[in-house]
Design a protein around this motif. Structure first.
Motif, PDB file in Angstrom:
ATOM      1  N   ARG A 252      -2.043   1.452  30.642  1.00 42.61           N
ATOM      2  CA  ARG A 252      -0.841   0.936  31.279  1.00 42.61           C
ATOM      3  C   ARG A 252      -1.193   0.612  32.731  1.00 42.61           C
ATOM      4  NH1 ARG A 252       3.811  -1.857  30.419  1.00 42.61           N
ATOM      5  NH2 ARG A 252       5.515  -1.166  31.800  1.00 42.61           N
ATOM      6  N   ILE A 253      -1.053  -0.662  33.100  1.00 37.57           N
ATOM      7  CA  ILE A 253      -1.453  -1.127  34.420  1.00 37.57           C
ATOM      8  C   ILE A 253      -0.198  -1.474  35.212  1.00 37.57           C
ATOM      9  CG2 ILE A 253      -2.829  -2.812  35.703  1.00 37.57           C
ATOM     10  CD1 ILE A 253      -4.439  -3.187  33.059  1.00 37.57           C
ATOM     11  N   PHE A 254      -0.007  -0.769  36.317  1.00 39.04           N
ATOM     12  CA  PHE A 254       1.159  -0.970  37.158  1.00 39.04           C
ATOM     13  C   PHE A 254       0.814  -1.897  38.336  1.00 39.04           C
ATOM     14  CE2 PHE A 254       1.460   3.163  35.130  1.00 39.04           C
ATOM     15  CZ  PHE A 254       2.741   3.128  34.567  1.00 39.04           C
ATOM     16  N   ASN A 255       1.616  -2.932  38.520  1.00 40.29           N
ATOM     17  CA  ASN A 255       1.442  -3.898  39.601  1.00 40.29           C
ATOM     18  C   ASN A 255       0.076  -4.575  39.589  1.00 40.29           C
ATOM     19  OD1 ASN A 255       4.027  -3.104  40.794  1.00 40.29           O
ATOM     20  ND2 ASN A 255       2.949  -1.253  41.457  1.00 40.29           N
ATOM     21  N   PRO A 256      -0.314  -5.206  38.487  1.00 38.79           N
ATOM     22  CA  PRO A 256      -1.601  -5.924  38.490  1.00 38.79           C
ATOM     23  C   PRO A 256      -1.646  -6.946  39.624  1.00 38.79           C
ATOM     24  CG  PRO A 256      -0.643  -5.869  36.284  1.00 38.79           C
ATOM     25  CD  PRO A 256       0.405  -5.370  37.208  1.00 38.79           C
ATOM     26  N   ALA A 257      -2.730  -6.914  40.402  1.00 42.47           N
ATOM     27  CA  ALA A 257      -2.920  -7.826  41.535  1.00 42.47           C
ATOM     28  C   ALA A 257      -1.778  -7.749  42.545  1.00 42.47           C
ATOM     29  CB  ALA A 257      -3.106  -9.256  41.059  1.00 42.47           C
ATOM     30  N   LEU A 258      -1.000  -6.660  42.486  1.00 41.97           N
ATOM     31  CA  LEU A 258       0.127  -6.409  43.410  1.00 41.97           C
ATOM     32  C   LEU A 258       1.258  -7.409  43.261  1.00 41.97           C
ATOM     33  CD1 LEU A 258      -1.752  -5.517  46.739  1.00 41.97           C
ATOM     34  CD2 LEU A 258      -1.502  -4.184  44.637  1.00 41.97           C
ATOM     35  N   SER A 259       1.215  -8.249  42.232  1.00 40.73           N
ATOM     36  CA  SER A 259       2.219  -9.305  42.128  1.00 40.73           C
ATOM     37  C   SER A 259       2.648  -9.617  40.706  1.00 40.73           C
ATOM     38  CB  SER A 259       1.678 -10.597  42.764  1.00 40.73           C
ATOM     39  OG  SER A 259       0.503 -11.037  42.089  1.00 40.73           O
ATOM     40  N   LEU A 260       1.911  -9.141  39.705  1.00 37.12           N
ATOM     41  CA  LEU A 260       2.196  -9.489  38.314  1.00 37.12           C
ATOM     42  C   LEU A 260       3.000  -8.393  37.629  1.00 37.12           C
ATOM     43  CD1 LEU A 260      -1.352 -10.826  37.386  1.00 37.12           C
ATOM     44  CD2 LEU A 260       0.691 -12.201  37.832  1.00 37.12           C
ATOM     45  N   PRO A 261       3.687  -8.707  36.530  1.00 37.40           N
ATOM     46  CA  PRO A 261       4.427  -7.684  35.786  1.00 37.40           C
ATOM     47  C   PRO A 261       3.487  -6.626  35.215  1.00 37.40           C
ATOM     48  CG  PRO A 261       5.100  -9.910  35.127  1.00 37.40           C
ATOM     49  CD  PRO A 261       3.884 -10.067  35.976  1.00 37.40           C
ATOM     50  N   ASP A 262       4.009  -5.402  35.103  1.00 42.94           N
ATOM     51  CA  ASP A 262       3.219  -4.307  34.547  1.00 42.94           C
ATOM     52  C   ASP A 262       2.669  -4.689  33.173  1.00 42.94           C
ATOM     53  OD1 ASP A 262       3.986  -2.969  36.790  1.00 42.94           O
ATOM     54  OD2 ASP A 262       5.409  -1.628  35.794  1.00 42.94           O
ATOM     55  N   SER A 263       1.426  -4.299  32.935  1.00 42.24           N
ATOM     56  CA  SER A 263       0.711  -4.721  31.729  1.00 42.24           C
ATOM     57  C   SER A 263       0.409  -3.528  30.823  1.00 42.24           C
ATOM     58  CB  SER A 263      -0.602  -5.406  32.127  1.00 42.24           C
ATOM     59  OG  SER A 263      -1.430  -5.630  31.004  1.00 42.24           O
ATOM     60  N   THR A 264       0.453  -3.761  29.528  1.00 44.07           N
ATOM     61  CA  THR A 264       0.033  -2.762  28.546  1.00 44.07           C
ATOM     62  C   THR A 264      -1.112  -3.350  27.726  1.00 44.07           C
ATOM     63  OG1 THR A 264       2.266  -1.856  28.382  1.00 44.07           O
ATOM     64  CG2 THR A 264       0.726  -1.298  26.624  1.00 44.07           C
ATOM     65  N   VAL A 265      -2.271  -2.730  27.817  1.00 47.89           N
ATOM     66  CA  VAL A 265      -3.468  -3.201  27.129  1.00 47.89           C
ATOM     67  C   VAL A 265      -3.862  -2.176  26.073  1.00 47.89           C
ATOM     68  CG1 VAL A 265      -5.907  -3.788  27.386  1.00 47.89           C
ATOM     69  CG2 VAL A 265      -4.268  -4.486  29.149  1.00 47.89           C
ATOM     70  N   ALA A 266      -4.108  -2.625  24.867  1.00 49.99           N
ATOM     71  CA  ALA A 266      -4.510  -1.719  23.794  1.00 49.99           C
ATOM     72  C   ALA A 266      -5.629  -2.364  22.988  1.00 49.99           C
ATOM     73  CB  ALA A 266      -3.321  -1.396  22.900  1.00 49.99           C
ATOM     74  N   GLY A 267      -6.438  -1.516  22.367  1.00 48.58           N
ATOM     75  CA  GLY A 267      -7.524  -2.032  21.545  1.00 48.58           C
ATOM     76  C   GLY A 267      -8.441  -0.921  21.098  1.00 48.58           C
ATOM     77  N   ALA A 268      -9.697  -1.278  20.844  1.00 46.94           N
ATOM     78  CA  ALA A 268     -10.675  -0.320  20.351  1.00 46.94           C
ATOM     79  C   ALA A 268     -12.078  -0.773  20.713  1.00 46.94           C
ATOM     80  CB  ALA A 268     -10.559  -0.148  18.836  1.00 46.94           C
ATOM     81  N   ARG A 269     -12.949   0.195  20.790  1.00 50.52           N
ATOM     82  CA  ARG A 269     -14.363  -0.040  21.051  1.00 50.52           C
ATOM     83  C   ARG A 269     -15.186   0.488  19.882  1.00 50.52           C
ATOM     84  NH1 ARG A 269     -17.095   1.495  26.699  1.00 50.52           N
ATOM     85  NH2 ARG A 269     -16.428  -0.669  27.031  1.00 50.52           N
ATOM     86  N   LEU A 270     -16.196  -0.270  19.530  1.00 53.26           N
ATOM     87  CA  LEU A 270     -17.197   0.147  18.549  1.00 53.26           C
ATOM     88  C   LEU A 270     -18.538   0.221  19.250  1.00 53.26           C
ATOM     89  CD1 LEU A 270     -18.335   0.580  15.611  1.00 53.26           C
ATOM     90  CD2 LEU A 270     -18.585  -1.915  15.523  1.00 53.26           C
ATOM     91  N   GLN A 271     -19.253   1.332  19.069  1.00 52.66           N
ATOM     92  CA  GLN A 271     -20.591   1.433  19.643  1.00 52.66           C
ATOM     93  C   GLN A 271     -21.558   1.897  18.560  1.00 52.66           C
ATOM     94  OE1 GLN A 271     -20.981   3.916  23.151  1.00 52.66           O
ATOM     95  NE2 GLN A 271     -22.583   2.574  23.934  1.00 52.66           N
ATOM     96  N   LEU A 272     -22.667   1.168  18.454  1.00 49.18           N
ATOM     97  CA  LEU A 272     -23.695   1.456  17.463  1.00 49.18           C
ATOM     98  C   LEU A 272     -25.014   1.725  18.164  1.00 49.18           C
ATOM     99  CD1 LEU A 272     -22.970  -1.468  14.953  1.00 49.18           C
ATOM    100  CD2 LEU A 272     -22.007   0.836  14.925  1.00 49.18           C
ATOM    101  N   ALA A 273     -25.704   2.770  17.738  1.00 43.80           N
ATOM    102  CA  ALA A 273     -27.043   3.084  18.234  1.00 43.80           C
ATOM    103  C   ALA A 273     -28.013   2.920  17.078  1.00 43.80           C
ATOM    104  CB  ALA A 273     -27.092   4.505  18.787  1.00 43.80           C
ATOM    105  N   PHE A 274     -29.010   2.063  17.258  1.00 44.29           N
ATOM    106  CA  PHE A 274     -29.953   1.757  16.171  1.00 44.29           C
ATOM    107  C   PHE A 274     -31.267   2.522  16.339  1.00 44.29           C
ATOM    108  CE2 PHE A 274     -27.085  -1.827  16.436  1.00 44.29           C
ATOM    109  CZ  PHE A 274     -26.763  -2.039  15.110  1.00 44.29           C
TER     110      PHE A 274
END
Length: 471
Positions: free
Chosen positions: A449-471
Motif C-alpha cells: 500500500r503506497i501512500f501519496n505516490p510522488a506526493l501528488s498521485l492517489p494512494d496505490s495498492t500493488v499486489a502480485g507474486a515473485r517466483l525465484q528458481l536456483a539451478f
C-alpha cells in the motif's frame, strides 16, 4: 544467459503461472516459501533477489541438493568446488499489478537472471587469501512503477530504468591479517555490503535494500548500486566477531546517464567519486540477549541470531549544485552532497530447539537536503521465519518505510508537475510471505500500500507474486 527479450517474457510468465497453480494446489498440504534467499548457512539464494547481494565466498560448499533444482550435477559441482570454482544460476520473475491509484491501473511481468562465478584463489592458483567474484545480470519485461504507479521509491527491487544484460560485479579480493581484514577492488556496488540489514531482505520493495535517501541521485551523480555499478575499492576489517569497520571509494554514476547507462561505469565515464564508511557491532557477541534467542555463534547448536547495530556516512566529490537555489547572479548555489545513517536488527525470539525465529529491524538515514530530492527516510519491520510449525524455511514479513522530500525537492516536483503537491512524504507498507515449494523453488505473494505516490498521485495498492528458481 542472453535470451531474446520476447522469449524471456514468455518463459517468465509460464513459470510464474505454473508456480502459482502449484502453490494453490499445495495450500491444504502445507504452506510455501518465497523468493528472498536461501542464504541459510552460506547458501546462495540472495535475500535481495539477486541484484544486491553480499558475494563473499562461504567457507564450506553450499548444499546444492537442498537448495537448487539441478543438485550436484552428479558430483560435478563438488569437484569444481574442490578445485576452487562455484557456479550459481538464479532466475527471478515477478508479476505485479497496480489495483488502485497511481498513474493508472495495470501491471506486468518483470524478469531478472543472475549468473554468478566464485573463485577460490588458493584452491585454483595457490593464491593464499585470494578470491574473485563475477556476476552477470539480465533484465527483461515491464516496468510497473514507471508505467503504472509513479512512486518516488519504486515498487520492485528488480525493476530497472531500461532492460539490459551485462556484467554487474567483477572484483578481486585479498584477505590478510589471518582473514581479519580484506581488500576488494573492481566493479563494486556499495549496496552489496553497505547499509544492509539481512532481515529486510524478505521484502521486494527497493527501499528495504539500499535505503531511499542514499539511493536517490543528486544533481550531478549517484551511487554505484543496482542496476548500474561503478569501479571502486573496499577495505574491511573484522578484528573481533563483535565488531567490524568498512571503507569504500567508487566512481559516481552521472545523474544524466542514470536511466540510460550501460551495466557499469568506468572511472573516465563517471562523475566524481563517492566515499562511504560504516562501523558496526554485534550486541549478541557482546553478551546482550533480547528475548528467547537461544545460542550465539559461540554455542554449538548451529543457530546464530541476527544481531547488528551500525553507523555509516557517505559523501561525493566534487561539490554539487543545489536543486533550485541560486545566488544573486542567478547561478546555482553549490553544496556538499553527503549523508549518514544508523541501522539495527535483532533476533527477538527463537522457538526452542528450532530455527523458527522473529527478527526486527529499523533504519534511519538523512542527506544534506539540498542536492537530492529525498532528505531523510525511515524503515521498520519484522521477519518471522517459520511462522507455522513444520514450515521452518517459510518467512512472513511486514514492514513500512517513509521518504520525506526536502523543501527544494518539493518545489522542483511541483514545478515539473505544474500543480501544488498534496503531501511532503511518501510512505509504503508491505506484507509478504515467502514459501519454499521444492528444492530451489521459492514463491512469494506480496501486497503493498503506497501512500501519496510522488506526493501528488492517489494512494496505490500493488499486489502480485515473485517466483525465484536456483539451478
Amino acid at each position: 544467459m542472453l535470451v531474446a527479450k520476447h522469449n524471456l517474457r514468455a518463459v517468465y510468465s509460464a513459470l510464474l503461472i505454473s508456480a502459482l497453480f502449484v502453490q494453490a494446489s499445495a495450500t491444504q498440504a502445507a504452506a510455501t516459501h518465497a523468493p528472498v534467499a536461501l542464504e541459510r548457512a552460506g547458501e546462495i539464494l540472495d535475500s535481495e533477489a539477486g541484484p544486491a547481494r553480499d558475494a563473499s565466498i562461504a567457507d564450506g560448499a553450499p548444499n546444492w541438493q537442498e537448495n537448487t533444482l539441478t543438485g550436484d550435477w552428479n558430483g560435478a559441482r563438488q569437484r569444481l568446488s574442490n578445485a576452487g570454482v562455484e557456479l550459481e544460476l538464479l532466475l527471478t520473475a515477478d508479476y505485479l499489478r497496480n489495483n488502485s491509484g497511481g498513474f493508472k491501473l495495470g501491471g506486468g511481468t518483470m524478469g531478472h537472471v543472475d549468473l554468478i562465478v566464485l573463485l577460490d584463489g588458493e584452491k585454483l592458483l595457490g593464491w593464499q587469501g585470494g578470491s574473485a567474484f563475477l556476476q552477470l545480470i539480465s533484465n527483461s519485461g515491464s516496468r510497473v512503477n514507471l508505467n503504472y504507479v509513479g512512486s518516488l521509491m519504486g515498487v520492485d527491487n528488480i525493476e530497472a530504468p531500461i532492460n539490459r544484460s551485462g556484467i554487474f560485479q567483477a572484483w578481486l579480493q585479498q584477505s590478510f591479517l589471518d582473514d581479519k581484514a580484506s581488500l576488494r577492488a573492481g566493479l563494486y556496488p556499495i549496496d552489496s555490503e553497505f547499509y544492509v540489514t539481512d532481515s529486510s531482505g524478505v521484502f521486494i520493495h527497493p527501499s528495504f535494500g539500499m535505503s531511499a535517501e542514499a539511493g536517490d541521485f543528486g544533481t550531478l551523480a549517484g551511487p554505484s548500486i543496482y542496476p548500474t555499478s561503478a569501479w571502486g575499492a573496499r577495505l574491511r576489517i573484522d578484528p573481533d566477531p563483535a565488531w567490524y569497520a568498512m571503507l569504500a571509494v567508487t566512481r559516481g554514476v552521472p545523474s544524466d546517464r542514470a536511466a540510460t547507462a550501460g551495466p557499469n561505469i568506468s572511472w573516465q565515464q563517471g562523475s566524481g567519486s563517492m566515499v562511504i564508511g560504516e562501523v558496526g557491532l554485534s550486541p549478541a557477541e557482546l553478551g546482550v540477549k533480547v528475548g528467547q534467542t537461544g545460542s550465539t555463534s559461540k554455542d554449538g547448536d548451529g543457530f546464530k541470531p541476527i544481531s547488528k547495530l551500525a553507523f555509516g556516512a557517505w559523501r561525493f566529490t566534487p561539490q554539487f549544485p543545489e536543486l533550485i537555489a541560486v545566488d544573486t547572479a542567478g547561478d546555482p548555489l553549490i553544496t556538499t552532497h553527503w549523508g549518514a545513517y544508523v541501522l539495527g536488527e535483532q533476533t527477538l525470539y527463537r522457538a526452542p530447539e528450532s530455527n523458527r525465529n522473529l527478527t526486527g529491524f529499523v533504519r534511519y538515514g538523512f542527506t544534506d537536503g539540498k542536492s537530492n530530492i529525498i532528505d531523510y527516510s525511515v524503515s521498520v519491520g519484522i521477519a518471522w521465519q517459520g511462522l507455522f510449525a513444520g514450515r521452518e524455511d517459510d518467512v512472513f514479513g511486514i514492514a513500512a518505510t517513509r521518504a520525506h522530500v526536502d523543501p527544494q525537492g518539493r518545489e522542483l516536483l511541483a514545478m515539473e508537475l505544474g500543480t501544488p503537491l498534496s503531501a511532503t512524504a511518501e510512505s509504503v507498507v508491505e506484507v509478504s510471505y515467502q514459501a519454499q515449494l521444492a528444492h530451489g523453488v521459492i514463491v512469494q505473494p506480496v501486497i503493498q500500500r503506497i501512500f501519496n505516490p510522488a506526493l501528488s498521485l492517489p494512494d496505490s495498492t500493488v499486489a502480485g507474486a515473485r517466483l525465484q528458481l536456483a539451478f
